[in-house]
Structure formats: structure tokens, C-alpha cells
Design a protein around this motif. Structure first.
Motif, PDB file in Angstrom:
ATOM      1  N   ARG A  78     112.230 -91.663  70.313  1.00 30.84           N
ATOM      2  CA  ARG A  78     113.437 -92.190  69.665  1.00 30.84           C
ATOM      3  C   ARG A  78     114.686 -91.414  70.067  1.00 30.84           C
ATOM      4  NH1 ARG A  78     111.633 -93.270  63.381  1.00 30.84           N
ATOM      5  NH2 ARG A  78     110.337 -95.111  63.772  1.00 30.84           N
ATOM      6  N   ASN A  79     114.505 -90.211  70.567  1.00 31.45           N
ATOM      7  CA  ASN A  79     115.641 -89.365  70.923  1.00 31.45           C
ATOM      8  C   ASN A  79     115.762 -89.084  72.419  1.00 31.45           C
ATOM      9  OD1 ASN A  79     116.835 -88.714  68.274  1.00 31.45           O
ATOM     10  ND2 ASN A  79     114.780 -87.957  67.883  1.00 31.45           N
ATOM     11  N   MET A  80     115.020 -89.798  73.245  1.00 34.20           N
ATOM     12  CA  MET A  80     115.123 -89.591  74.690  1.00 34.20           C
ATOM     13  C   MET A  80     116.523 -89.933  75.183  1.00 34.20           C
ATOM     14  SD  MET A  80     111.688 -90.704  76.755  1.00 34.20           S
ATOM     15  CE  MET A  80     112.009 -92.415  76.560  1.00 34.20           C
ATOM     16  N   LYS A  81     116.973 -89.221  76.178  1.00 29.12           N
ATOM     17  CA  LYS A  81     118.317 -89.452  76.716  1.00 29.12           C
ATOM     18  C   LYS A  81     118.421 -90.758  77.480  1.00 29.12           C
ATOM     19  CE  LYS A  81     119.319 -84.561  77.068  1.00 29.12           C
ATOM     20  NZ  LYS A  81     119.348 -83.407  77.943  1.00 29.12           N
ATOM     21  N   TYR A  82     117.411 -91.085  78.262  1.00 29.85           N
ATOM     22  CA  TYR A  82     117.533 -92.230  79.162  1.00 29.85           C
ATOM     23  C   TYR A  82     116.947 -93.543  78.648  1.00 29.85           C
ATOM     24  CZ  TYR A  82     112.711 -91.251  80.594  1.00 29.85           C
ATOM     25  OH  TYR A  82     111.359 -91.043  80.605  1.00 29.85           O
ATOM     26  N   LYS A 115     106.117 -93.706  81.228  1.00 31.06           N
ATOM     27  CA  LYS A 115     106.854 -92.494  80.845  1.00 31.06           C
ATOM     28  C   LYS A 115     107.805 -92.728  79.667  1.00 31.06           C
ATOM     29  CE  LYS A 115     104.954 -90.420  84.365  1.00 31.06           C
ATOM     30  NZ  LYS A 115     103.639 -89.867  84.173  1.00 31.06           N
ATOM     31  N   GLY A 116     107.457 -93.670  78.794  1.00 27.87           N
ATOM     32  CA  GLY A 116     108.256 -93.943  77.610  1.00 27.87           C
ATOM     33  C   GLY A 116     109.422 -94.889  77.828  1.00 27.87           C
ATOM     34  N   ASN A 117     109.634 -95.334  79.066  1.00 20.32           N
ATOM     35  CA  ASN A 117     110.761 -96.212  79.383  1.00 20.32           C
ATOM     36  C   ASN A 117     110.393 -97.666  79.056  1.00 20.32           C
ATOM     37  OD1 ASN A 117     112.788 -97.751  80.548  1.00 20.32           O
ATOM     38  ND2 ASN A 117     113.029 -96.385  82.294  1.00 20.32           N
ATOM     39  N   LEU A 118     111.029 -98.220  78.054  1.00 19.46           N
ATOM     40  CA  LEU A 118     110.714 -99.580  77.598  1.00 19.46           C
ATOM     41  C   LEU A 118     110.991-100.646  78.651  1.00 19.46           C
ATOM     42  CD1 LEU A 118     112.102 -99.306  73.969  1.00 19.46           C
ATOM     43  CD2 LEU A 118     109.720 -99.171  74.703  1.00 19.46           C
ATOM     44  N   MET A 119     111.798-100.316  79.640  1.00 16.97           N
ATOM     45  CA  MET A 119     112.105-101.272  80.714  1.00 16.97           C
ATOM     46  C   MET A 119     110.974-101.323  81.750  1.00 16.97           C
ATOM     47  SD  MET A 119     114.874-102.403  79.552  1.00 16.97           S
ATOM     48  CE  MET A 119     115.383-103.455  80.872  1.00 16.97           C
ATOM     49  N   LYS A 120     110.012-100.412  81.647  1.00 15.71           N
ATOM     50  CA  LYS A 120     108.918-100.344  82.616  1.00 15.71           C
ATOM     51  C   LYS A 120     107.591-100.617  81.918  1.00 15.71           C
ATOM     52  CE  LYS A 120     111.370 -97.262  85.709  1.00 15.71           C
ATOM     53  NZ  LYS A 120     111.329 -96.001  86.457  1.00 15.71           N
ATOM     54  N   LEU A 121     107.387-101.879  81.562  1.00 14.59           N
ATOM     55  CA  LEU A 121     106.188-102.311  80.843  1.00 14.59           C
ATOM     56  C   LEU A 121     104.973-102.280  81.771  1.00 14.59           C
ATOM     57  CD1 LEU A 121     105.126-103.573  78.189  1.00 14.59           C
ATOM     58  CD2 LEU A 121     105.606-105.798  79.208  1.00 14.59           C
ATOM     59  N   MET A 122     103.914-101.653  81.312  1.00 12.20           N
ATOM     60  CA  MET A 122     102.678-101.574  82.089  1.00 12.20           C
ATOM     61  C   MET A 122     101.609-102.537  81.547  1.00 12.20           C
ATOM     62  SD  MET A 122     102.537 -97.432  82.516  1.00 12.20           S
ATOM     63  CE  MET A 122     101.066 -97.396  83.535  1.00 12.20           C
ATOM     64  N   GLU A 123     101.503-102.620  80.222  1.00 12.37           N
ATOM     65  CA  GLU A 123     100.539-103.504  79.568  1.00 12.37           C
ATOM     66  C   GLU A 123     101.167-104.002  78.276  1.00 12.37           C
ATOM     67  OE1 GLU A 123      96.821-101.453  78.784  1.00 12.37           O
ATOM     68  OE2 GLU A 123      96.921-100.455  80.720  1.00 12.37           O
ATOM     69  N   ARG A 124     100.733-105.177  77.821  1.00 11.09           N
ATOM     70  CA  ARG A 124     101.225-105.697  76.543  1.00 11.09           C
ATOM     71  C   ARG A 124     100.099-106.447  75.859  1.00 11.09           C
ATOM     72  NH1 ARG A 124     104.490-107.301  72.791  1.00 11.09           N
ATOM     73  NH2 ARG A 124     105.419-109.296  72.473  1.00 11.09           N
ATOM     74  N   TYR A 125      99.967-106.199  74.569  1.00 13.03           N
ATOM     75  CA  TYR A 125      98.982-106.879  73.734  1.00 13.03           C
ATOM     76  C   TYR A 125      99.755-107.594  72.633  1.00 13.03           C
ATOM     77  CZ  TYR A 125      96.014-103.576  76.178  1.00 13.03           C
ATOM     78  OH  TYR A 125      95.383-102.849  77.155  1.00 13.03           O
ATOM     79  N   GLU A 126      99.407-108.814  72.384  1.00 12.20           N
ATOM     80  CA  GLU A 126     100.130-109.613  71.391  1.00 12.20           C
ATOM     81  C   GLU A 126      99.992-109.072  69.976  1.00 12.20           C
ATOM     82  OE1 GLU A 126     102.336-112.098  71.956  1.00 12.20           O
ATOM     83  OE2 GLU A 126     102.019-111.502  74.038  1.00 12.20           O
ATOM     84  N   SER A 127      98.894-108.346  69.731  1.00 11.82           N
ATOM     85  CA  SER A 127      98.678-107.803  68.393  1.00 11.82           C
ATOM     86  C   SER A 127      97.928-106.479  68.483  1.00 11.82           C
ATOM     87  CB  SER A 127      97.864-108.780  67.539  1.00 11.82           C
ATOM     88  OG  SER A 127      96.529-108.856  68.027  1.00 11.82           O
ATOM     89  N   PHE A 128      97.965-105.720  67.403  1.00 15.34           N
ATOM     90  CA  PHE A 128      97.207-104.477  67.332  1.00 15.34           C
ATOM     91  C   PHE A 128      95.715-104.771  67.445  1.00 15.34           C
ATOM     92  CE2 PHE A 128      94.967-101.167  64.918  1.00 15.34           C
ATOM     93  CZ  PHE A 128      95.335-100.062  65.667  1.00 15.34           C
ATOM     94  N   ASP A 129      95.263-105.887  66.886  1.00 16.21           N
ATOM     95  CA  ASP A 129      93.854-106.255  66.972  1.00 16.21           C
ATOM     96  C   ASP A 129      93.440-106.513  68.422  1.00 16.21           C
ATOM     97  OD1 ASP A 129      93.535-105.985  64.215  1.00 16.21           O
ATOM     98  OD2 ASP A 129      94.017-108.091  63.853  1.00 16.21           O
ATOM     99  N   ASP A 130      94.306-107.172  69.213  1.00 15.36           N
ATOM    100  CA  ASP A 130      94.022-107.387  70.637  1.00 15.36           C
ATOM    101  C   ASP A 130      93.925-106.044  71.370  1.00 15.36           C
ATOM    102  OD1 ASP A 130      94.128-110.125  70.216  1.00 15.36           O
ATOM    103  OD2 ASP A 130      96.132-110.369  71.085  1.00 15.36           O
ATOM    104  N   PHE A 131      94.831-105.149  71.059  1.00 12.41           N
ATOM    105  CA  PHE A 131      94.812-103.807  71.632  1.00 12.41           C
ATOM    106  C   PHE A 131      93.495-103.108  71.290  1.00 12.41           C
ATOM    107  CE2 PHE A 131      95.614 -99.284  70.544  1.00 12.41           C
ATOM    108  CZ  PHE A 131      95.866 -98.780  71.816  1.00 12.41           C
TER     109      PHE A 131
END
Length: 144
Positions: A78-82, A115-131
Motif C-alpha cells: 500500500r505504500n510502495m513508491k511506484y 513484484k507487487g506491480n498491479l499493472m503486471k498481472l501474472m494470474e487471476r482467479y475470479e474468486s478466492f474459492d477458485d484460487f
């Protein structure tokens, strides 16, 4: 580098471990009070009944069970600079590659980001249950 400083900060002092284990309301309350959030019920249950005993107290697995690490890592991102994370994201784990899993507290989805960068999505799960289905399948493939 910011991510390396996070890894170093997650070494838990004994006094934090004692406080976390004796926190009124347990792991869930520790996280909710520490971050000012309300956790989804399915994630709450996973924390209270951690399903991966081989990886309990580990930072090298997709789902962490230690509230201190969750609060510390979420605060860090939440406090990362970039690439600051918004308040609705919670760091729930990391496979040890400094690419965290973020639980979206608004829609329940889980994303792994580089590396925490939200613009660099590696995987996505529609729900916590899918994860959890994916993580449980990976766990079953591990040697005994």
C-alpha cells in the motif's frame, strides 16, 4: 530495492509471535484490526483452519497463515513508491518469488502480480474459492 526490504522485514521477532498468538479474536481480528478491513467469510475460514500443514508458518507458499506477515506485506504494498495498492487489496501470500497474491476485498477475486506491480498481472482467479482449488491441486502434487 523495495521488494527485498519487504522480505527482510518479514522475519518475525519473538514478541510479535507471542502477541499474534494471544490476540483477542485470533488471526482474523489481528488482520482486520491491523488493516482496518473486513475479511470475506471464505478467507476467514481458510485462516482459521489452515489447509496446508507442510507450509504453516512459511512465506514460500501461495497462501500465508501468519497474520503479522499479511499485515506487514499489505502495508508495504500500500505504500510502495511506484505502484501503490488500494485499500481494498490484501496480500494473502507469495510463492517465494516476491510476486504476491492480492485478494480484492470488494469482488473476492485473487490476482498474482509481478513484484507487487498491479499493472503486471501474472494470474487471476475470479474468486478466492477458485484460487483455493488451484492451490489445493498444487499441494496434492507435492511429495509426501
Amino acid at each position: 530495492m523495495e521488494v527485498l526490504s519487504l522480505a527482510r522485514s518479514l522475519e518475525k521477532p519473538l514478541e510479535v509471535l507471542k502477541m499474534e498468538n494471544n490476540y483477542p479474536g485470533g488471526k482474523v481480528r489481528y488482520i482486520e484490526n491491523g488493516l482496518g478491513v473486513k475479511l470475506p467469510e471464505n478467507y476467514r475460514l481458510a485462516l482459521q483452519n489452515y489447509p496446508f500443514p507442510k507450509f504453516a508458518k512459511s512465506t514460500g507458499w501461495s497462501l500465508w497463515d501468519q497474520p503479522f506477515r499479511i499485515v506487514e506485506a499489505t502495508g508495504f504494498y500500500r505504500n510502495m513508491k511506484y505502484a501503490r495498492w488500494p485499500e481494498n487489496l490484501l496480500c494473502i501470500g507469495d510463492d517465494g518469488d516476491c510476486c504476491p497474491y492480492a485478494l480484492d476485498l470488494n469482488d473476492g477475486s485473487v490476482s498474482k502480480v509481478y513484484k507487487g506491480n498491479l499493472m503486471k498481472l501474472m494470474e487471476r482467479y475470479e474468486s478466492f474459492d477458485d484460487f483455493m482449488e488451484e492451490v489445493e491441486a498444487d499441494y496434492r502434487e507435492l511429495p509426501p
